[in-house]
Motif scaffolding. Structure first.
Motif, PDB file in Angstrom:
ATOM      1  N   PRO A   1       6.808 -17.243 -48.608  1.00 10.85           N
ATOM      2  CA  PRO A   1       5.933 -16.099 -48.311  1.00 10.85           C
ATOM      3  C   PRO A   1       6.305 -15.452 -46.981  1.00 10.85           C
ATOM      4  CG  PRO A   1       4.822 -18.123 -47.721  1.00 10.85           C
ATOM      5  CD  PRO A   1       6.142 -18.534 -48.325  1.00 10.85           C
ATOM      6  N   GLY A   2       5.896 -14.195 -46.828  1.00 12.31           N
ATOM      7  CA  GLY A   2       6.096 -13.509 -45.563  1.00 12.31           C
ATOM      8  C   GLY A   2       4.764 -13.196 -44.913  1.00 12.31           C
ATOM      9  N   PHE A   3       4.287 -14.097 -44.066  1.00 12.25           N
ATOM     10  CA  PHE A   3       2.992 -13.910 -43.410  1.00 12.25           C
ATOM     11  C   PHE A   3       3.172 -13.112 -42.122  1.00 12.25           C
ATOM     12  CE2 PHE A   3       2.001 -18.240 -45.417  1.00 12.25           C
ATOM     13  CZ  PHE A   3       1.449 -17.649 -46.539  1.00 12.25           C
ATOM     14  N   SER A   4       2.200 -12.250 -41.853  1.00  8.08           N
ATOM     15  CA  SER A   4       2.216 -11.491 -40.598  1.00  8.08           C
ATOM     16  C   SER A   4       1.552 -12.296 -39.495  1.00  8.08           C
ATOM     17  CB  SER A   4       1.487 -10.158 -40.784  1.00  8.08           C
ATOM     18  OG  SER A   4       0.121 -10.381 -41.119  1.00  8.08           O
ATOM     19  N   ALA A   5       1.621 -11.792 -38.293  1.00 13.34           N
ATOM     20  CA  ALA A   5       1.094 -12.522 -37.138  1.00 13.34           C
ATOM     21  C   ALA A   5      -0.411 -12.706 -37.209  1.00 13.34           C
ATOM     22  CB  ALA A   5       1.478 -11.796 -35.851  1.00 13.34           C
ATOM     23  N   ASP A   6      -1.119 -11.768 -37.857  1.00 11.60           N
ATOM     24  CA  ASP A   6      -2.579 -11.853 -37.894  1.00 11.60           C
ATOM     25  C   ASP A   6      -3.121 -12.412 -39.208  1.00 11.60           C
ATOM     26  OD1 ASP A   6      -1.880  -9.760 -39.496  1.00 11.60           O
ATOM     27  OD2 ASP A   6      -3.362  -8.354 -38.682  1.00 11.60           O
ATOM     28  N   THR A   7      -2.248 -12.998 -40.041  1.00 15.74           N
ATOM     29  CA  THR A   7      -2.703 -13.530 -41.326  1.00 15.74           C
ATOM     30  C   THR A   7      -3.805 -14.562 -41.141  1.00 15.74           C
ATOM     31  OG1 THR A   7      -0.561 -13.154 -42.398  1.00 15.74           O
ATOM     32  CG2 THR A   7      -1.996 -14.807 -43.395  1.00 15.74           C
ATOM     33  N   PHE A   8      -3.691 -15.397 -40.124  1.00 16.28           N
ATOM     34  CA  PHE A   8      -4.614 -16.510 -39.941  1.00 16.28           C
ATOM     35  C   PHE A   8      -5.639 -16.255 -38.832  1.00 16.28           C
ATOM     36  CE2 PHE A   8      -0.488 -17.971 -41.430  1.00 16.28           C
ATOM     37  CZ  PHE A   8      -0.842 -18.527 -42.644  1.00 16.28           C
ATOM     38  N   ALA A   9      -5.787 -15.007 -38.447  1.00 15.23           N
ATOM     39  CA  ALA A   9      -6.783 -14.638 -37.444  1.00 15.23           C
ATOM     40  C   ALA A   9      -8.027 -14.107 -38.142  1.00 15.23           C
ATOM     41  CB  ALA A   9      -6.219 -13.590 -36.491  1.00 15.23           C
ATOM     42  N   PHE A  10      -9.182 -14.489 -37.626  1.00 15.29           N
ATOM     43  CA  PHE A  10     -10.441 -13.971 -38.170  1.00 15.29           C
ATOM     44  C   PHE A  10     -10.983 -12.902 -37.239  1.00 15.29           C
ATOM     45  CE2 PHE A  10     -15.163 -14.170 -38.324  1.00 15.29           C
ATOM     46  CZ  PHE A  10     -15.306 -13.611 -39.586  1.00 15.29           C
TER      47      PHE A  10
END
Length: 244
Positions: free
Chosen positions: A221-230
């Protein structure tokens, strides 16, 4: 008499051939525990992955009617300690976010969220969330299978069921028994042994509810820097976790 002996000889020959074939199949059948370990090792090599689960869960109404509730859940995982789990049914939606230091549970439809500091591996965080706050996302075994720090389940019985296909993909089907729990798993054949389908039956509950999930994988997958930010919306409101 000669005809009968000929038929008898032919019958014995076919029976012996059948036994030989069955014995050969038994000798070449994959060992369930080794297959599970191979799957776990492979999942542990993935730095990141995304999985979509299409699942059903048995529920019992007050009139003892068994019904199926469907859900679509997406898991986005980046090791060593980040994940986002989005689970949606016709009745509710939940998002579980862990950014490496805080676990947040968010209800987009209701606009409420609760957040608590936690640390450790993904499996350890999920175990702590379940024990301390009663928070259990769907199919958390997925993270135990892929986390080398997780404690394995105590398997009492294991059996190879046979070859199978899931959405046209070749797999092997295995059945396992734990204390109060029966479960099956279909593992993809080849160099990428990911779980393709899982079925779990709770034998402790008298109604023996069953959870079934078909899994679709993206191992690059290609996750962005804010994928895991709420980042809550302006109308979202914080609430507190209720301790168990």
């Amino acid at each position: 008499m000669r005809v009968r002996l000929t038929h008898l000889a032919l019958s014995l020959t076919l029976t012996a051939a059948g036994l030989t074939a069955a014995h050969a199949q038994e000798q070449t059948a994959p060992d369930p525990r080794e297959a599970l370990q191979r799957m776990s090792v492979y999942l542990g090599t993935l730095d990141a992955f995304e999985v979509q689960s299409d699942s059903t869960l048995d529920l019992i109404t007050v009139d003892d009617q068994k019904i199926d509730v469907g859900a679509v859940t997406t898991y986005k995982v980046s090791r060593p300690s980040s994940f986002v789990i989005d689970s949606r049914t016709d009745r509710r939606s939940r998002r579980f976010i862990f950014d490496g230091s805080r676990l947040t549970v968010y209800s987009p439809a209701l606009g409420y969220y609760a957040s608590v500091p936690l640390s450790g591996s993904i499996a350890e965080v999920l175990d702590a969330a379940a024990e301390e706050y009663g928070v259990t996302p769907p199919l958390v075994d997925l993270f135990h299978w892929s986390d080398p720090a997780a404690d394995p389940h105590e398997i009492l019985e294991a059996e190879y069921i046979g070859p199978a296909t899931v959405d046209g993909v070749e797999a092997d089907q295995f059945a396992f028994r734990e204390a109060g729990l029966d479960w099956q798993i279909l593992i993809r054949r080849g160099d990428a042994p990911v779980p393709m389908k899982v079925a779990i039956v709770d034998r402790i509950d008298p109604t023996q509810p069953e959870f079934t999930a078909r899994l679709t994988w993206n191992t690059s997958p290609g996750f962005s820097a804010d994928t895991f930010a709420f980042n809550p919306d302006g109308d979202d409101r914080p609430i507190q976790f209720a301790a168990q």
